[in-house]
Design a protein around this motif. Structure first.
Motif, short mmCIF file in Angstrom:
data_model
loop_
_atom_site.label_atom_id
_atom_site.label_comp_id
_atom_site.label_asym_id
_atom_site.label_seq_id
_atom_site.Cartn_x
_atom_site.Cartn_y
_atom_site.Cartn_z
N GLU A 1 5.36 -9.66 -1.95
CA GLU A 1 4.76 -9.53 -0.52
C GLU A 1 5.19 -8.25 -0.03
O GLU A 1 4.71 -7.65 0.45
N HIS B 1 2.92 -5.61 -1.77
CA HIS B 1 1.79 -5.98 -0.95
C HIS B 1 1.57 -4.99 0.25
O HIS B 1 0.63 -4.34 0.74
N GLU C 1 1.68 -1.30 -0.19
CA GLU C 1 0.34 -0.77 -0.57
C GLU C 1 -0.54 -1.09 0.77
O GLU C 1 -1.40 0.23 1.24
N SER C 2 -0.38 -1.82 1.72
CA SER C 2 -1.40 -2.03 2.98
C SER C 2 -0.84 -0.83 3.90
O SER C 2 -1.57 -0.47 4.59
#
Length: 131
Positions: free
Chosen positions: A35, A38, A41-42
């Motif tokens: 998480e 992720h 990256e977001s």
């Protein structure tokens, strides 16, 4: 941490229960790390979009990029906090103090630990502190 099934620690948690809870914690840590990756990256995508947009609007119908940045940062902080809590619980397993309330030193029930494997307080102390 695989120990003999019939062994019980000095406070009542069976070795099998400790192994089960350690596995839960390791799984949770792996999910948290995924998480965190992720979210990073977001955040990169939002940062790039913020650099390209003068009016800070991602979508005229949707949230602003600043809002999205703040939301992702908050989630990233929560994930980081959870990793710290999981690591602390794993350290308590290694030290032999896992499952003991950090306030009153009584045992935390195994069902509570299954529901909240990072729990540091027994239910009674948690209610006192939160109440």
């Amino acid at each position: 941490m695989m120990l003999r099934e019939d062994m019980v620690d000095d406070e009542g948690l069976a070795t099998a229960e400790l192994d089960e809870l350690a596995a839960l914690l390791q799984d949770r840590r792996a999910k948290d790390l995924g998480e965190a990756e992720h979210l990073a990256e977001s955040l990169g995508v939002v940062l790039s979009a913020r650099g390209e947009s003068a009016d800070d609007e991602h979508d005229p119908e949707g949230p602003t990029l600043s809002y999205e940045w703040s939301r992702l940062q908050a989630l990233r902080g929560e994930t980081a906090d959870d990793i710290v809590a999981v690591d602390a619980a794993l350290a308590r397993i290694e030290e032999g103090t896992y499952g003991r309330c950090m306030r009153c030193d009584r045992m935390i029930g195994v069902e509570r630990l299954r529901a909240r494997p990072t729990a540091e307080l027994c239910i009674a102390c948690a209610m006192t502190v939160d109440g």
